[in-house]
Design an enzyme around this catalytic site. Structure first.
Site, PDB file in Angstrom:
ATOM      1  N   LYS A  32       0.854  -1.186   0.000  1.00  0.00           N
ATOM      2  CA  LYS A  32       0.000   0.000   0.000  1.00  0.00           C
ATOM      3  C   LYS A  32       0.889   1.234   0.000  1.00  0.00           C
ATOM      4  O   LYS A  32       1.793   1.365   0.822  1.00  0.00           O
ATOM      5  CB  LYS A  32      -0.892   0.025   1.240  1.00  0.00           C
ATOM      6  CG  LYS A  32      -1.802   1.249   1.297  1.00  0.00           C
ATOM      7  CD  LYS A  32      -2.796   1.149   2.424  1.00  0.00           C
ATOM      8  CE  LYS A  32      -2.312   1.709   3.740  1.00  0.00           C
ATOM      9  NZ  LYS A  32      -2.144   3.175   3.755  1.00  0.00           N
ATOM     10  N   ASP A  59      -3.427   4.332  -1.911  1.00  0.00           N
ATOM     11  CA  ASP A  59      -4.363   4.790  -0.875  1.00  0.00           C
ATOM     12  C   ASP A  59      -4.354   6.317  -0.797  1.00  0.00           C
ATOM     13  O   ASP A  59      -3.754   6.893   0.104  1.00  0.00           O
ATOM     14  CB  ASP A  59      -3.910   4.147   0.451  1.00  0.00           C
ATOM     15  CG  ASP A  59      -4.757   4.548   1.640  1.00  0.00           C
ATOM     16  OD1 ASP A  59      -5.899   4.984   1.450  1.00  0.00           O
ATOM     17  OD2 ASP A  59      -4.253   4.409   2.778  1.00  0.00           O
ATOM     18  N   LYS A  61      -7.330   8.231  -1.129  1.00  0.00           N
ATOM     19  CA  LYS A  61      -8.609   8.666  -0.524  1.00  0.00           C
ATOM     20  C   LYS A  61      -9.166   9.936  -1.178  1.00  0.00           C
ATOM     21  O   LYS A  61      -9.339  10.973  -0.505  1.00  0.00           O
ATOM     22  CB  LYS A  61      -8.450   8.895   0.980  1.00  0.00           C
ATOM     23  CG  LYS A  61      -8.012   7.661   1.765  1.00  0.00           C
ATOM     24  CD  LYS A  61      -8.049   7.932   3.248  1.00  0.00           C
ATOM     25  CE  LYS A  61      -7.625   6.772   4.090  1.00  0.00           C
ATOM     26  NZ  LYS A  61      -6.177   6.446   4.048  1.00  0.00           N
ATOM     27  N   ASP A  64     -13.732  14.942  -3.822  1.00  0.00           N
ATOM     28  CA  ASP A  64     -13.878  16.256  -4.454  1.00  0.00           C
ATOM     29  C   ASP A  64     -15.151  16.193  -5.304  1.00  0.00           C
ATOM     30  O   ASP A  64     -15.904  15.210  -5.233  1.00  0.00           O
ATOM     31  CB  ASP A  64     -12.627  16.562  -5.310  1.00  0.00           C
ATOM     32  CG  ASP A  64     -12.363  18.062  -5.453  1.00  0.00           C
ATOM     33  OD1 ASP A  64     -13.336  18.815  -5.681  1.00  0.00           O
ATOM     34  OD2 ASP A  64     -11.201  18.470  -5.336  1.00  0.00           O
ATOM     35  N   THR A 119     -11.327   5.584  10.960  1.00  0.00           N
ATOM     36  CA  THR A 119     -11.309   4.979  12.301  1.00  0.00           C
ATOM     37  C   THR A 119     -10.868   5.991  13.364  1.00  0.00           C
ATOM     38  O   THR A 119     -10.975   5.720  14.551  1.00  0.00           O
ATOM     39  CB  THR A 119     -10.394   3.736  12.337  1.00  0.00           C
ATOM     40  OG1 THR A 119      -9.203   4.028  11.618  1.00  0.00           O
ATOM     41  CG2 THR A 119     -11.073   2.548  11.691  1.00  0.00           C
ATOM     42  N   ARG A 211       3.032  -1.096  10.829  1.00  0.00           N
ATOM     43  CA  ARG A 211       4.120  -1.170  11.803  1.00  0.00           C
ATOM     44  C   ARG A 211       4.463  -2.570  12.317  1.00  0.00           C
ATOM     45  O   ARG A 211       5.646  -2.836  12.549  1.00  0.00           O
ATOM     46  CB  ARG A 211       3.838  -0.194  12.945  1.00  0.00           C
ATOM     47  CG  ARG A 211       4.035   1.260  12.495  1.00  0.00           C
ATOM     48  CD  ARG A 211       3.344   2.252  13.379  1.00  0.00           C
ATOM     49  NE  ARG A 211       1.890   2.181  13.258  1.00  0.00           N
ATOM     50  CZ  ARG A 211       1.049   2.962  13.908  1.00  0.00           C
ATOM     51  NH1 ARG A 211       1.519   3.862  14.753  1.00  0.00           N
ATOM     52  NH2 ARG A 211      -0.260   2.853  13.723  1.00  0.00           N
TER      53      ARG A 211
HETATM   54  O1  C5P Z   1       0.982   0.732  11.149  1.00  0.00           O
HETATM   55  P1  C5P Z   1      -0.441   0.293  11.001  1.00  0.00           P
HETATM   56  O2  C5P Z   1      -0.599  -1.213  10.893  1.00  0.00           O
HETATM   57  O3  C5P Z   1      -1.364   0.913  12.048  1.00  0.00           O
HETATM   58  O4  C5P Z   1      -0.867   0.885   9.567  1.00  0.00           O
HETATM   59  C1  C5P Z   1      -2.189   0.885   9.103  1.00  0.00           C
HETATM   60  C2  C5P Z   1      -2.272   1.568   7.769  1.00  0.00           C
HETATM   61  O5  C5P Z   1      -3.644   1.619   7.361  1.00  0.00           O
HETATM   62  C3  C5P Z   1      -1.767   3.006   7.767  1.00  0.00           C
HETATM   63  O6  C5P Z   1      -1.185   3.247   6.481  1.00  0.00           O
HETATM   64  C4  C5P Z   1      -3.025   3.829   7.934  1.00  0.00           C
HETATM   65  O7  C5P Z   1      -2.921   5.101   7.333  1.00  0.00           O
HETATM   66  C5  C5P Z   1      -4.049   2.968   7.181  1.00  0.00           C
HETATM   67  N1  C5P Z   1      -5.438   3.175   7.593  1.00  0.00           N
HETATM   68  C6  C5P Z   1      -5.873   2.980   8.888  1.00  0.00           C
HETATM   69  N2  C5P Z   1      -7.193   3.187   9.215  1.00  0.00           N
HETATM   70  C7  C5P Z   1      -8.074   3.583   8.282  1.00  0.00           C
HETATM   71  C8  C5P Z   1      -7.652   3.779   6.957  1.00  0.00           C
HETATM   72  C9  C5P Z   1      -6.305   3.563   6.654  1.00  0.00           C
HETATM   73  O8  C5P Z   1      -5.087   2.604   9.748  1.00  0.00           O
HETATM   74  N3  C5P Z   1      -9.350   3.748   8.597  1.00  0.00           N
END
Ligand code: C5P
Length: 233
Positions: A32, A59, A61, A64, A119, A211
């Site tokens: 992603k 990603d 998003k 507009d 979220t 992460r």
């Molecule tokens: O590091 P982590 O596992 O929390 O990464 C989650 C990824 O998913 C990040 O790139 C974050 O921006 C993305 N994301 C999220 N929640 C959302 C939409 C996207 O955590 N509702």
């Protein structure tokens, strides 16, 4: 559609991203690319990662007016990514226009999925800041149903909502779910998390993992563990 793990490559530079991907030998994970990397490194990083054989979820998003989103999607479609996304809050006309823009002259197009409610938005913020006086879960389900009605392929949602989205929108409507942690791992800033195995049980089609893989001492091993737990293979 086979279940898969998507690695969130949240790095600030192309060099760091490519060095991270170099650590995967013999496998080509689905990755992603988000706003941070795209705004820093531009479309070239997408082409480079694609040329290495990875599938890409871009990603960005989009949100507009329909005409602007349609034209932007037409540009993204030329990058040959596998999944694009937008905010369902942009409305049905915007989502339909996005699909039109994304569709290439030969009729093919990347998958298009919608963000329902971020979220980071909780019930209180939705009611007091956005003046939406409804249960958060109802809003998520309504936005998912709108995305389905507009012809999109699925939504980004919490893994905990994946089962209800499938009930409402059908088993073939994709649920792409961030908020994944190993049972013993830190949750960081994510509020509602679950494990890869639990996400599989609830019905996620793709899990997005950042992460727990990018911060691991051995990212390839963490990726393989995640994939084994999620796919059951
Ligand atoms: O590091 P982590 O596992 O929390 O990464 C989650 C990824 O998913 C990040 O790139 C974050 O921006 C993305 N994301 C999220 N929640 C959302 C939409 C996207 O955590 N509702």
């Amino acid at each position: 559609m086979s279940k898969d793990v998507i690695i969130a490559c949240d790095f600030p530079t192309a060099e760091q991203t490519l060095a991270f991907l170099d650590r995967f030998t013999g496998e080509k994970p689905f990755v992603k690319i988000g706003m941070e990397l795209f705004y820093a490194a531009g479309p070239d990083i997408v082409r480079q990662i694609k040329a290495r054989g990875h599938r890409i979820f871009l990603d960005l998003k989009l949100h507009d007016i329909p005409n602007t989103v349609k034209k932007a999607m037409a540009v993204l479609s030329g990058l040959d990514v596998d999944i694009c996304n937008l905010h369902a809050a942009g409305g049905l006309d915007m989502m339909r226009a996005a699909l039109e823009g994304l569709t290439r002259p030969d009729g093919t197009r990347p998958l298009l999925i919608a963000v329902t409610q971020l979220t980071s938005i909780d019930q209180r913020r939705m009611e007091q800041e956005l003046l939406i006086p409804r249960p958060l879960e109802d809003v998520v389900m309504q936005y998912a149903a709108n995305a389905r009605a507009a012809g999109l392929d699925g939504v980004v949602c919490s893994p905990l909502e994946a089962g209800r989205v499938h009930e409402r929108c059908g088993a073939d409507f994709l649920t792409v779910t961030p908020g994944i942690r190993f049972a013993e791992g830190a949750s960081g800033d994510q509020q509602r998390v679950t494990t890869p195995a639990r996400a599989r049980e609830i019905g996620s089609d793709y899990i997005v993992v950042g992460r727990p893989i990018t911060g691991a001492q051995d990212p390839a091993a963490a990726y393989r563990r995640c994939a084994a737990d999620f796919t059951g293979r």
